[in-house]
Design a protein around this motif. Structure first.
Motif, PDB file in Angstrom:
ATOM      1  N   LYS A   1       0.816  -1.223   0.000  1.00 50.78           N
ATOM      2  CA  LYS A   1       0.000   0.000   0.000  1.00 50.78           C
ATOM      3  C   LYS A   1       0.852   1.278   0.000  1.00 50.78           C
ATOM      4  O   LYS A   1       0.447   2.296  -0.551  1.00 50.78           O
ATOM      5  N   TYR A   2       2.020   1.221   0.612  1.00 52.76           N
ATOM      6  CA  TYR A   2       2.840   2.430   0.778  1.00 52.76           C
ATOM      7  C   TYR A   2       4.031   2.516  -0.177  1.00 52.76           C
ATOM      8  O   TYR A   2       4.757   3.508  -0.160  1.00 52.76           O
ATOM      9  N   ARG A   3       4.219   1.522  -1.010  1.00 57.21           N
ATOM     10  CA  ARG A   3       5.407   1.502  -1.873  1.00 57.21           C
ATOM     11  C   ARG A   3       5.478   2.675  -2.841  1.00 57.21           C
ATOM     12  O   ARG A   3       6.561   3.096  -3.226  1.00 57.21           O
ATOM     13  N   HIS A   4       4.337   3.188  -3.241  1.00 52.30           N
ATOM     14  CA  HIS A   4       4.337   4.272  -4.224  1.00 52.30           C
ATOM     15  C   HIS A   4       3.868   5.596  -3.625  1.00 52.30           C
ATOM     16  O   HIS A   4       3.500   6.511  -4.358  1.00 52.30           O
ATOM     17  N   ASP A   5       3.908   5.704  -2.316  1.00 53.67           N
ATOM     18  CA  ASP A   5       3.511   6.926  -1.629  1.00 53.67           C
ATOM     19  C   ASP A   5       4.700   7.892  -1.625  1.00 53.67           C
ATOM     20  O   ASP A   5       5.612   7.767  -0.811  1.00 53.67           O
TER      21      ASP A   5
ATOM     22  N   SER B   1      17.991   7.265   5.391  1.00 53.62           N
ATOM     23  CA  SER B   1      17.254   6.795   4.223  1.00 53.62           C
ATOM     24  C   SER B   1      17.790   7.400   2.931  1.00 53.62           C
ATOM     25  O   SER B   1      18.331   8.510   2.920  1.00 53.62           O
ATOM     26  N   ASP B   2      17.604   6.670   1.854  1.00 52.82           N
ATOM     27  CA  ASP B   2      17.972   7.168   0.529  1.00 52.82           C
ATOM     28  C   ASP B   2      16.980   8.212   0.028  1.00 52.82           C
ATOM     29  O   ASP B   2      17.282   8.947  -0.909  1.00 52.82           O
ATOM     30  N   LYS B   3      15.809   8.251   0.626  1.00 49.16           N
ATOM     31  CA  LYS B   3      14.752   9.147   0.153  1.00 49.16           C
ATOM     32  C   LYS B   3      14.839  10.510   0.842  1.00 49.16           C
ATOM     33  O   LYS B   3      14.823  10.605   2.073  1.00 49.16           O
ATOM     34  N   ASP B   4      14.873  11.550   0.030  1.00 44.28           N
ATOM     35  CA  ASP B   4      14.919  12.918   0.553  1.00 44.28           C
ATOM     36  C   ASP B   4      13.729  13.221   1.463  1.00 44.28           C
ATOM     37  O   ASP B   4      13.894  13.843   2.508  1.00 44.28           O
ATOM     38  N   ILE B   5      12.546  12.767   1.068  1.00 46.59           N
ATOM     39  CA  ILE B   5      11.332  13.096   1.817  1.00 46.59           C
ATOM     40  C   ILE B   5      11.398  12.505   3.230  1.00 46.59           C
ATOM     41  O   ILE B   5      10.943  13.132   4.189  1.00 46.59           O
TER      42      ILE B   5
ATOM     43  N   GLN C   1       3.770   9.060   3.943  1.00 46.92           N
ATOM     44  CA  GLN C   1       2.916   9.504   5.047  1.00 46.92           C
ATOM     45  C   GLN C   1       2.996   8.603   6.274  1.00 46.92           C
ATOM     46  O   GLN C   1       2.925   9.087   7.396  1.00 46.92           O
ATOM     47  N   LEU C   2       3.149   7.316   6.070  1.00 43.89           N
ATOM     48  CA  LEU C   2       3.287   6.418   7.215  1.00 43.89           C
ATOM     49  C   LEU C   2       4.567   6.742   7.984  1.00 43.89           C
ATOM     50  O   LEU C   2       4.559   6.846   9.209  1.00 43.89           O
ATOM     51  N   VAL C   3       5.653   6.930   7.260  1.00 44.88           N
ATOM     52  CA  VAL C   3       6.927   7.274   7.893  1.00 44.88           C
ATOM     53  C   VAL C   3       6.788   8.599   8.640  1.00 44.88           C
ATOM     54  O   VAL C   3       7.271   8.741   9.770  1.00 44.88           O
ATOM     55  N   GLU C   4       6.114   9.555   8.024  1.00 48.87           N
ATOM     56  CA  GLU C   4       5.918  10.860   8.669  1.00 48.87           C
ATOM     57  C   GLU C   4       5.200  10.706  10.003  1.00 48.87           C
ATOM     58  O   GLU C   4       5.618  11.277  11.018  1.00 48.87           O
ATOM     59  N   LYS C   5       4.141   9.923  10.043  1.00 50.44           N
ATOM     60  CA  LYS C   5       3.384   9.723  11.285  1.00 50.44           C
ATOM     61  C   LYS C   5       4.230   9.004  12.336  1.00 50.44           C
ATOM     62  O   LYS C   5       4.174   9.324  13.518  1.00 50.44           O
ATOM     63  N   CYS C   6       5.027   8.042  11.893  1.00 46.79           N
ATOM     64  CA  CYS C   6       5.917   7.347  12.824  1.00 46.79           C
ATOM     65  C   CYS C   6       6.972   8.312  13.380  1.00 46.79           C
ATOM     66  O   CYS C   6       7.288   8.270  14.581  1.00 46.79           O
ATOM     67  N   CYS C   7       7.490   9.172  12.527  1.00 46.93           N
ATOM     68  CA  CYS C   7       8.463  10.179  12.982  1.00 46.93           C
ATOM     69  C   CYS C   7       7.841  11.086  14.040  1.00 46.93           C
ATOM     70  O   CYS C   7       8.458  11.349  15.085  1.00 46.93           O
TER      71      CYS C   7
END
Length: 173
Positions: free
Chosen positions: A119-123, A154-158, A127-133
């Motif tokens: 579900k989150y692979r193409h987000d 993480s490799d992802k800037d976001i 948003q899930l990571v943001e809420k966990c943060c």
């Protein structure tokens, strides 16, 4: 006020609310639920039987009636590792509201943040990571900061931005 005593009653109230037969304000004025054991047992049943509908109703009850309890942490963490439901973000939010400073909570949030659910692979906003943060930031212990620092690799800037925003928002150093 009437006490909500069983799951079917809760389900019926949710249906009334969704059908706009009762407002959230009237619902809260007329009904209450304070049986944490009941909620925990129902969460365990939802987990055991992979009952997505039951889980949806239970989260509605938890959020509507502010039923946050340390007693839910273990079962929420078990549920968070499962892909059969769509409540991963709600688990992070529930833990955020509980601000449970337990080692198991930190690990649960971190594992949820690095999970690879379809579900989150193409987000692109993660948003899930943001809420966990945000939940880790609200906890704010040294261990929580360490988990955030791991996420910052993480490799992802976001994701790095979410971590940076969390440190800034909660004034963590």
């Amino acid at each position: 006020m009437e006490k909500i005593n069983d799951f079917n009653e809760a389900k019926n109230l949710l249906e009334k609310y969704l059908d706009k037969k009762i407002s959230i304000n009237k619902l809260k004025k007329k009904y209450f639920i304070d049986d944490i054991k009941f909620i925990k047992e129902e969460l365990e049943k939802a987990y055991l039987f992979k009952d997505k509908t039951k889980l949806d109703i239970l989260f509605w009850l938890i959020f509507t009636f502010d039923l946050y309890s340390e007693e839910f942490i273990n079962i929420l963490c078990k549920i968070s590792k499962e892909e059969w439901h769509e409540r991963h973000e709600d688990i992070a939010i529930a833990i955020y509201f509980m601000e449970m400073k337990l080692p198991s909570t930190l690990e649960c949030l971190y594992e949820l943040a690095i999970s690879d659910f379809e579900k989150y692979r193409h987000d692109e906003y993660c948003q899930l990571v943001e809420k966990c943060c945000y939940a880790l930031g609200a906890i704010g212990t040294e261990e929580a900061k360490e988990k955030l620092k791991l996420l910052a690799k993480s490799d992802k800037d976001i994701i790095r931005e979410h971590v940076e925003d969390t440190f800034e928002m909660y004034k963590l150093s």
